[in-house]
Design a protein around this motif. Sequence first.
Motif, PDB file in Angstrom:
ATOM      1  N   ILE A  85      60.318  44.973  48.981  1.00 37.75           N
ATOM      2  CA  ILE A  85      60.277  45.668  47.694  1.00 37.75           C
ATOM      3  C   ILE A  85      59.922  44.658  46.611  1.00 37.75           C
ATOM      4  CG2 ILE A  85      61.725  46.805  45.941  1.00 37.75           C
ATOM      5  CD1 ILE A  85      63.331  47.977  48.322  1.00 37.75           C
ATOM      6  N   HIS A  86      59.040  45.041  45.695  1.00 38.05           N
ATOM      7  CA  HIS A  86      58.750  44.158  44.568  1.00 38.05           C
ATOM      8  C   HIS A  86      60.024  43.918  43.777  1.00 38.05           C
ATOM      9  CE1 HIS A  86      56.695  42.083  41.487  1.00 38.05           C
ATOM     10  NE2 HIS A  86      56.562  43.087  40.629  1.00 38.05           N
ATOM     11  N   LEU A  87      60.279  42.681  43.415  1.00 40.97           N
ATOM     12  CA  LEU A  87      61.547  42.322  42.783  1.00 40.97           C
ATOM     13  C   LEU A  87      61.657  42.776  41.335  1.00 40.97           C
ATOM     14  CD1 LEU A  87      61.874  38.733  44.280  1.00 40.97           C
ATOM     15  CD2 LEU A  87      63.296  40.715  44.828  1.00 40.97           C
ATOM     16  N   SER A  88      60.544  43.048  40.681  1.00 46.13           N
ATOM     17  CA  SER A  88      60.559  43.409  39.262  1.00 46.13           C
ATOM     18  C   SER A  88      60.303  44.898  39.073  1.00 46.13           C
ATOM     19  CB  SER A  88      59.492  42.627  38.492  1.00 46.13           C
ATOM     20  OG  SER A  88      59.712  41.240  38.584  1.00 46.13           O
ATOM     21  N   GLU A  89      60.954  45.470  38.076  1.00 43.13           N
ATOM     22  CA  GLU A  89      60.631  46.847  37.714  1.00 43.13           C
ATOM     23  C   GLU A  89      59.253  46.882  37.054  1.00 43.13           C
ATOM     24  OE1 GLU A  89      62.499  48.166  33.661  1.00 43.13           O
ATOM     25  OE2 GLU A  89      64.053  47.040  34.761  1.00 43.13           O
ATOM     26  N   PRO A  90      58.630  48.053  36.973  1.00 41.56           N
ATOM     27  CA  PRO A  90      57.261  48.118  36.442  1.00 41.56           C
ATOM     28  C   PRO A  90      57.157  47.523  35.037  1.00 41.56           C
ATOM     29  CG  PRO A  90      57.827  50.174  37.513  1.00 41.56           C
ATOM     30  CD  PRO A  90      59.091  49.364  37.460  1.00 41.56           C
ATOM     31  N   SER A  91      56.175  46.652  34.869  1.00 42.72           N
ATOM     32  CA  SER A  91      55.931  46.014  33.579  1.00 42.72           C
ATOM     33  C   SER A  91      54.859  46.794  32.829  1.00 42.72           C
ATOM     34  CB  SER A  91      55.491  44.559  33.792  1.00 42.72           C
ATOM     35  OG  SER A  91      54.246  44.505  34.455  1.00 42.72           O
ATOM     36  N   PRO A  92      54.626  46.487  31.555  1.00 43.78           N
ATOM     37  CA  PRO A  92      53.690  47.295  30.750  1.00 43.78           C
ATOM     38  C   PRO A  92      52.313  47.470  31.371  1.00 43.78           C
ATOM     39  CG  PRO A  92      54.963  45.868  29.311  1.00 43.78           C
ATOM     40  CD  PRO A  92      55.321  45.485  30.713  1.00 43.78           C
ATOM     41  N   GLN A  93      51.767  46.421  31.980  1.00 45.65           N
ATOM     42  CA  GLN A  93      50.435  46.534  32.571  1.00 45.65           C
ATOM     43  C   GLN A  93      50.474  46.675  34.092  1.00 45.65           C
ATOM     44  OE1 GLN A  93      47.369  43.959  29.989  1.00 45.65           O
ATOM     45  NE2 GLN A  93      48.965  42.681  30.882  1.00 45.65           N
ATOM     46  N   ARG A  94      51.650  46.445  34.680  1.00 46.30           N
ATOM     47  CA  ARG A  94      51.817  46.329  36.123  1.00 46.30           C
ATOM     48  C   ARG A  94      50.980  45.168  36.656  1.00 46.30           C
ATOM     49  NH1 ARG A  94      54.233  50.530  39.739  1.00 46.30           N
ATOM     50  NH2 ARG A  94      55.111  52.137  38.379  1.00 46.30           N
ATOM     51  N   THR A  95      49.710  45.389  36.891  1.00 47.16           N
ATOM     52  CA  THR A  95      48.823  44.288  37.264  1.00 47.16           C
ATOM     53  C   THR A  95      48.348  43.602  35.992  1.00 47.16           C
ATOM     54  OG1 THR A  95      48.048  45.408  39.269  1.00 47.16           O
ATOM     55  CG2 THR A  95      46.639  43.679  38.362  1.00 47.16           C
ATOM     56  N   PRO A  96      48.521  42.275  35.872  1.00 47.14           N
ATOM     57  CA  PRO A  96      48.022  41.580  34.681  1.00 47.14           C
ATOM     58  C   PRO A  96      46.505  41.667  34.616  1.00 47.14           C
ATOM     59  CG  PRO A  96      48.603  39.992  36.372  1.00 47.14           C
ATOM     60  CD  PRO A  96      49.067  41.336  36.876  1.00 47.14           C
ATOM     61  N   VAL A  97      45.941  41.425  33.444  1.00 41.18           N
ATOM     62  CA  VAL A  97      44.486  41.350  33.336  1.00 41.18           C
ATOM     63  C   VAL A  97      44.010  40.225  34.262  1.00 41.18           C
ATOM     64  CG1 VAL A  97      42.537  40.874  31.803  1.00 41.18           C
ATOM     65  CG2 VAL A  97      44.474  42.236  30.991  1.00 41.18           C
ATOM     66  N   LEU A  98      42.978  40.513  35.045  1.00 41.99           N
ATOM     67  CA  LEU A  98      42.535  39.590  36.087  1.00 41.99           C
ATOM     68  C   LEU A  98      41.290  38.828  35.646  1.00 41.99           C
ATOM     69  CD1 LEU A  98      43.039  41.976  39.138  1.00 41.99           C
ATOM     70  CD2 LEU A  98      44.589  40.170  38.336  1.00 41.99           C
ATOM     71  N   TYR A  99      41.406  37.498  35.633  1.00 36.94           N
ATOM     72  CA  TYR A  99      40.300  36.608  35.277  1.00 36.94           C
ATOM     73  C   TYR A  99      39.870  35.829  36.517  1.00 36.94           C
ATOM     74  CZ  TYR A  99      42.374  37.179  30.594  1.00 36.94           C
ATOM     75  OH  TYR A  99      42.911  37.674  29.439  1.00 36.94           O
ATOM     76  N   GLN A 100      38.620  35.405  36.518  1.00 32.57           N
ATOM     77  CA  GLN A 100      38.115  34.604  37.634  1.00 32.57           C
ATOM     78  C   GLN A 100      36.924  33.800  37.153  1.00 32.57           C
ATOM     79  OE1 GLN A 100      35.281  34.914  39.901  1.00 32.57           O
ATOM     80  NE2 GLN A 100      36.093  33.528  41.451  1.00 32.57           N
ATOM     81  N   ALA A 101      36.757  32.597  37.712  1.00 38.05           N
ATOM     82  CA  ALA A 101      35.733  31.702  37.174  1.00 38.05           C
ATOM     83  C   ALA A 101      34.742  31.190  38.207  1.00 38.05           C
ATOM     84  CB  ALA A 101      36.396  30.508  36.486  1.00 38.05           C
ATOM     85  N   GLY A 102      34.731  31.729  39.414  1.00 32.43           N
ATOM     86  CA  GLY A 102      33.807  31.226  40.423  1.00 32.43           C
ATOM     87  C   GLY A 102      32.398  31.763  40.234  1.00 32.43           C
ATOM     88  N   SER A 103      31.407  30.887  40.222  1.00 31.03           N
ATOM     89  CA  SER A 103      30.019  31.319  40.071  1.00 31.03           C
ATOM     90  C   SER A 103      29.206  31.143  41.343  1.00 31.03           C
ATOM     91  CB  SER A 103      29.340  30.540  38.934  1.00 31.03           C
ATOM     92  OG  SER A 103      29.911  30.889  37.688  1.00 31.03           O
ATOM     93  N   SER A 104      29.827  30.640  42.425  1.00 27.92           N
ATOM     94  CA  SER A 104      29.133  30.562  43.711  1.00 27.92           C
ATOM     95  C   SER A 104      28.879  31.980  44.215  1.00 27.92           C
ATOM     96  CB  SER A 104      29.974  29.788  44.723  1.00 27.92           C
ATOM     97  OG  SER A 104      31.161  30.508  45.031  1.00 27.92           O
ATOM     98  N   THR A 105      28.053  32.100  45.242  1.00 32.35           N
ATOM     99  CA  THR A 105      27.769  33.423  45.789  1.00 32.35           C
ATOM    100  C   THR A 105      29.049  34.109  46.255  1.00 32.35           C
ATOM    101  OG1 THR A 105      25.574  32.709  46.498  1.00 32.35           O
ATOM    102  CG2 THR A 105      26.472  34.666  47.563  1.00 32.35           C
TER     103      THR A 105
END
Length: 466
Positions: free
Chosen positions: A211-231
Amino acid sequence: MTKKINIYAFDMNCVGHINHGMWTHPRDQSPSYTSLDYWVNLAKIAERGKLDGIFLADIVGVYDVYKGGPETAIAAGAQVPVNDPMLVVPAMAHATKHLGFGVTVNTTYEQPYLHARRMSTLDHLTNGRIGWNIVTGYLDSAARGMGLPEQLDHDHRYDIADDYLDVLYKLWEGSWDDDAVVRDRAHGIYARPDKVRAIRHDGPYYQIDAIHLSEPSPQRTPVLYQAGSSTRGREFAARHAECVFTGGPNPGVAKDIIADIRARAASHGRNPRDVKVFVGMSVVVGRTEKEAQDKLEEYRRHASVEGALAHFSSSSGVDFAKYDLDEPIQYEKNNANNSTLEAITKRSAGTVWTVRKLIDQMILGSRQKPFVGTPEQIADHIASWVETADIDGINLPRTVAPESLADFVDLVVPALQERGLFKADYADGTLREKLFGEGRSRLPAEHWGARYRPNAAQPAPAREIA
């Protein structure tokens, strides 16, 4: 209608981040990075300028490729010592109301079950203003610190990260129903057990029954960032990322990378505009051209080329100390940051890169050459990137801290606002709502992670593209 860009202050919980050597400037305050006052002051400056957030990079390991050891990086303060980026966020969030925060966490060395709780905790404490920059690492020194002889293969790290993200989506999106928490004081029931479930995951790399240890947060999933430019990095971004940090020597080269990322997102059934693309942009601004140039000359006297070479060597996996100054740099497939080396070998549009040419770019102790000018000239420069490359925003590395951020806030932001390129004030809501619009606190239904919500419709399998 003019596109309004997003702007992040780009920083790191260390002395030397991108522009190495600037900590030696007498007005630079980055040696106070161990103080919460330093970070709170930075956050207040950023919010005064209506910036979208502070994005905190991170690295696990030290830069020890250049000259065969870590001595150059240690002496220059090139991202070592470095502290945990997550721990300064609550203090900055408490001191601000709207500012967002992006934190970098490595999927290769962090367990997903505990990472899920830490991100949910930050989402609660920031009232929905947190994002996560997904990285897979690129340093052998990090692998050795975690008990491995060397880092895993570049593409294999992304395979593991795909499985990692599936675990997190199940925890964040599927373990607790929206109405699970009732806080019924009269009956002594905080949450309804029938609305909370263990998630089960039997993937190629992770097996979870919890079970997820935290109760639902405002966004649930945080905004997702990523920086890879390879294929492989672009394909990962197309499935998961909501904000992508990329680059290129000019807007024309960056345009092709950006178009490819958005096309890949569309192949996964996503709206391509649900992927915002940012480029790093170092700037030095003055009220007049002379003032800007004088400031640049003052700053560059403190630049550390050695620190920059130590950073770039580890990023690319190539020891540039082994090259003669005018010897062409060759592409060498390795397990470091592939896109970094590709940028100066495979994607350099006919330019032959040498160590001397790299050093010529390292005006402020970084391989990223700064743009120098008046507020209007810098606004023009940003506008040209928006028009030509179709970027959605910029990441502003610090030079002299916090002076460079304050200069941008006081001088460039008004110029951008005047031409309609930047917002006049914050919108209400979570970080995701501020970026994508009212009512968008959660991942959109078309996002890969949304399939793990209870009773979610299962989209058709994604079409693979090379």
